[in-house]
Design a protein around this motif. Structure first.
Motif, PDB file in Angstrom:
ATOM      1  N   ARG A  10       0.839  -1.198   0.000  1.00  0.00           N
ATOM      2  CA  ARG A  10       0.000   0.000   0.000  1.00  0.00           C
ATOM      3  C   ARG A  10       0.872   1.246   0.000  1.00  0.00           C
ATOM      4  O   ARG A  10       1.914   1.287   0.666  1.00  0.00           O
ATOM      5  CB  ARG A  10      -0.899   0.016   1.232  1.00  0.00           C
ATOM      6  N   PRO A  11       0.433   2.272  -0.714  1.00  0.00           N
ATOM      7  CA  PRO A  11       1.214   3.505  -0.678  1.00  0.00           C
ATOM      8  C   PRO A  11       1.071   4.184   0.684  1.00  0.00           C
ATOM      9  O   PRO A  11       0.092   3.975   1.410  1.00  0.00           O
ATOM     10  CB  PRO A  11       0.596   4.364  -1.783  1.00  0.00           C
ATOM     11  N   LYS A  12       2.033   5.001   1.010  1.00  0.00           N
ATOM     12  CA  LYS A  12       1.996   5.721   2.284  1.00  0.00           C
ATOM     13  C   LYS A  12       0.857   6.743   2.238  1.00  0.00           C
ATOM     14  O   LYS A  12       0.619   7.362   1.196  1.00  0.00           O
ATOM     15  CB  LYS A  12       3.321   6.440   2.524  1.00  0.00           C
ATOM     16  N   PRO A  13       0.150   6.919   3.327  1.00  0.00           N
ATOM     17  CA  PRO A  13      -0.939   7.903   3.318  1.00  0.00           C
ATOM     18  C   PRO A  13      -0.390   9.320   3.171  1.00  0.00           C
ATOM     19  O   PRO A  13       0.670   9.656   3.686  1.00  0.00           O
ATOM     20  CB  PRO A  13      -1.618   7.707   4.678  1.00  0.00           C
ATOM     21  N   SER A  14      -1.114  10.096   2.425  1.00  0.00           N
ATOM     22  CA  SER A  14      -0.686  11.482   2.219  1.00  0.00           C
ATOM     23  C   SER A  14      -0.973  12.294   3.480  1.00  0.00           C
ATOM     24  O   SER A  14      -1.893  11.978   4.238  1.00  0.00           O
ATOM     25  CB  SER A  14      -1.416  12.085   1.023  1.00  0.00           C
ATOM     26  N   PRO A  15      -0.220  13.348   3.699  1.00  0.00           N
ATOM     27  CA  PRO A  15      -0.475  14.172   4.888  1.00  0.00           C
ATOM     28  C   PRO A  15      -1.817  14.903   4.738  1.00  0.00           C
ATOM     29  O   PRO A  15      -2.273  15.159   3.623  1.00  0.00           O
ATOM     30  CB  PRO A  15       0.695  15.156   4.898  1.00  0.00           C
ATOM     31  N   PRO A  16      -2.473  15.209   5.830  1.00  0.00           N
ATOM     32  CA  PRO A  16      -3.753  15.900   5.730  1.00  0.00           C
ATOM     33  C   PRO A  16      -3.589  17.293   5.127  1.00  0.00           C
ATOM     34  O   PRO A  16      -2.559  17.941   5.299  1.00  0.00           O
ATOM     35  CB  PRO A  16      -4.243  15.976   7.174  1.00  0.00           C
ATOM     36  N   VAL A  17      -4.615  17.731   4.432  1.00  0.00           N
ATOM     37  CA  VAL A  17      -4.552  19.047   3.786  1.00  0.00           C
ATOM     38  C   VAL A  17      -4.537  20.140   4.838  1.00  0.00           C
ATOM     39  O   VAL A  17      -3.754  21.082   4.772  1.00  0.00           O
ATOM     40  CB  VAL A  17      -5.752  19.221   2.824  1.00  0.00           C
ATOM     41  N   PHE A  18      -5.422  20.033   5.822  1.00  0.00           N
ATOM     42  CA  PHE A  18      -5.470  21.012   6.898  1.00  0.00           C
ATOM     43  C   PHE A  18      -5.034  20.340   8.183  1.00  0.00           C
ATOM     44  O   PHE A  18      -5.752  19.497   8.722  1.00  0.00           O
ATOM     45  CB  PHE A  18      -6.888  21.565   7.062  1.00  0.00           C
ATOM     46  N   ASP A  19      -3.872  20.707   8.635  1.00  0.00           N
ATOM     47  CA  ASP A  19      -3.372  20.154   9.878  1.00  0.00           C
ATOM     48  C   ASP A  19      -3.829  21.091  10.998  1.00  0.00           C
ATOM     49  O   ASP A  19      -3.180  22.086  11.305  1.00  0.00           O
ATOM     50  CB  ASP A  19      -1.849  20.032   9.833  1.00  0.00           C
ATOM     51  N   ASP A  20      -4.970  20.788  11.572  1.00  0.00           N
ATOM     52  CA  ASP A  20      -5.577  21.648  12.574  1.00  0.00           C
ATOM     53  C   ASP A  20      -6.025  20.795  13.753  1.00  0.00           C
ATOM     54  O   ASP A  20      -7.210  20.500  13.908  1.00  0.00           O
ATOM     55  CB  ASP A  20      -6.765  22.384  11.949  1.00  0.00           C
ATOM     56  N   PRO A  21      -5.091  20.374  14.603  1.00  0.00           N
ATOM     57  CA  PRO A  21      -5.462  19.430  15.664  1.00  0.00           C
ATOM     58  C   PRO A  21      -6.407  20.017  16.708  1.00  0.00           C
ATOM     59  O   PRO A  21      -7.204  19.310  17.295  1.00  0.00           O
ATOM     60  CB  PRO A  21      -4.113  19.047  16.282  1.00  0.00           C
ATOM     61  N   ARG A  22      -6.360  21.314  16.977  1.00  0.00           N
ATOM     62  CA  ARG A  22      -7.216  21.900  18.016  1.00  0.00           C
ATOM     63  C   ARG A  22      -8.490  22.514  17.447  1.00  0.00           C
ATOM     64  O   ARG A  22      -9.310  23.023  18.189  1.00  0.00           O
ATOM     65  CB  ARG A  22      -6.433  22.955  18.789  1.00  0.00           C
ATOM     66  N   GLY A  23      -8.666  22.518  16.134  1.00  0.00           N
ATOM     67  CA  GLY A  23      -9.893  23.030  15.536  1.00  0.00           C
ATOM     68  C   GLY A  23      -9.985  24.539  15.497  1.00  0.00           C
ATOM     69  O   GLY A  23     -11.074  25.088  15.418  1.00  0.00           O
ATOM     70  N   GLN A  24      -8.855  25.238  15.551  1.00  0.00           N
ATOM     71  CA  GLN A  24      -8.888  26.705  15.572  1.00  0.00           C
ATOM     72  C   GLN A  24      -9.368  27.271  14.240  1.00  0.00           C
ATOM     73  O   GLN A  24     -10.171  28.206  14.217  1.00  0.00           O
ATOM     74  CB  GLN A  24      -7.505  27.249  15.912  1.00  0.00           C
ATOM     75  N   ARG A  25      -8.916  26.712  13.145  1.00  0.00           N
ATOM     76  CA  ARG A  25      -9.363  27.201  11.835  1.00  0.00           C
ATOM     77  C   ARG A  25     -10.861  26.985  11.658  1.00  0.00           C
ATOM     78  O   ARG A  25     -11.562  27.836  11.118  1.00  0.00           O
ATOM     79  CB  ARG A  25      -8.613  26.497  10.713  1.00  0.00           C
ATOM     80  N   ARG A  26     -11.349  25.862  12.126  1.00  0.00           N
ATOM     81  CA  ARG A  26     -12.780  25.572  12.007  1.00  0.00           C
ATOM     82  C   ARG A  26     -13.601  26.589  12.795  1.00  0.00           C
ATOM     83  O   ARG A  26     -14.631  27.080  12.335  1.00  0.00           O
ATOM     84  CB  ARG A  26     -13.069  24.169  12.502  1.00  0.00           C
ATOM     85  N   ARG A  27     -13.130  26.960  13.991  1.00  0.00           N
ATOM     86  CA  ARG A  27     -13.847  27.961  14.786  1.00  0.00           C
ATOM     87  C   ARG A  27     -13.808  29.324  14.109  1.00  0.00           C
ATOM     88  O   ARG A  27     -14.817  30.042  14.101  1.00  0.00           O
ATOM     89  CB  ARG A  27     -13.240  28.062  16.181  1.00  0.00           C
ATOM     90  N   ILE A  28     -12.681  29.684  13.527  1.00  0.00           N
ATOM     91  CA  ILE A  28     -12.565  30.978  12.847  1.00  0.00           C
ATOM     92  C   ILE A  28     -13.487  31.027  11.641  1.00  0.00           C
ATOM     93  O   ILE A  28     -14.219  32.003  11.440  1.00  0.00           O
ATOM     94  CB  ILE A  28     -11.095  31.243  12.452  1.00  0.00           C
ATOM     95  N   VAL A  29     -13.492  29.968  10.846  1.00  0.00           N
ATOM     96  CA  VAL A  29     -14.336  29.932   9.652  1.00  0.00           C
ATOM     97  C   VAL A  29     -15.812  29.953  10.045  1.00  0.00           C
ATOM     98  O   VAL A  29     -16.630  30.638   9.428  1.00  0.00           O
ATOM     99  CB  VAL A  29     -14.000  28.692   8.794  1.00  0.00           C
ATOM    100  N   THR A  30     -16.170  29.242  11.103  1.00  0.00           N
ATOM    101  CA  THR A  30     -17.562  29.230  11.563  1.00  0.00           C
ATOM    102  C   THR A  30     -17.968  30.612  12.059  1.00  0.00           C
ATOM    103  O   THR A  30     -19.064  31.098  11.752  1.00  0.00           O
ATOM    104  CB  THR A  30     -17.743  28.192  12.679  1.00  0.00           C
ATOM    105  N   THR A  31     -17.111  31.275  12.808  1.00  0.00           N
ATOM    106  CA  THR A  31     -17.417  32.609  13.322  1.00  0.00           C
ATOM    107  C   THR A  31     -17.582  33.604  12.186  1.00  0.00           C
ATOM    108  O   THR A  31     -18.529  34.406  12.178  1.00  0.00           O
ATOM    109  CB  THR A  31     -16.303  33.073  14.277  1.00  0.00           C
TER     110      THR A  31
END
Length: 76
Positions: A10-31
């Motif tokens: 199996r090929p190695k998994p690609s890194p995630p597009v958005f590395d946001d472990p604490r969800g800060q970007r998601r909160r900013i976009v939602t706000t």
């Protein structure tokens, strides 16, 4: 060799597009989305209030109407 054909590596998994472990970007976009939505609703409300004309609206100036009336009972 048969194992490699039946079960290829199996090929190695690609890194995630958005590395946001604490969800800060998601909160900013939602706000930002909520603020934009509220502003749009305010603009629609102001636009609707400007465009709406009540056909049974009360008179705005009592003195101007009293001057233009021809009713003689109001002068007593």
């Amino acid at each position: 060799m048969i194992n490699e054909l039946l079960h290829p590596p199996r090929p190695k998994p690609s890194p995630p597009v958005f590395d946001d472990p604490r969800g800060q970007r998601r909160r900013i976009v939602t706000t930002v989305g909520v603020v934009v939505c509220i502003l749009c609703l305010c603009v629609l409300g102001v636009g609707a209030s400007v465009l709406y004309a009540d056909p049974k609206a009360p008179a705005t100036g009592g003195a101007a109407e009293a001057r233009n009336t021809t009713d003689t009972t109001a002068r007593r």
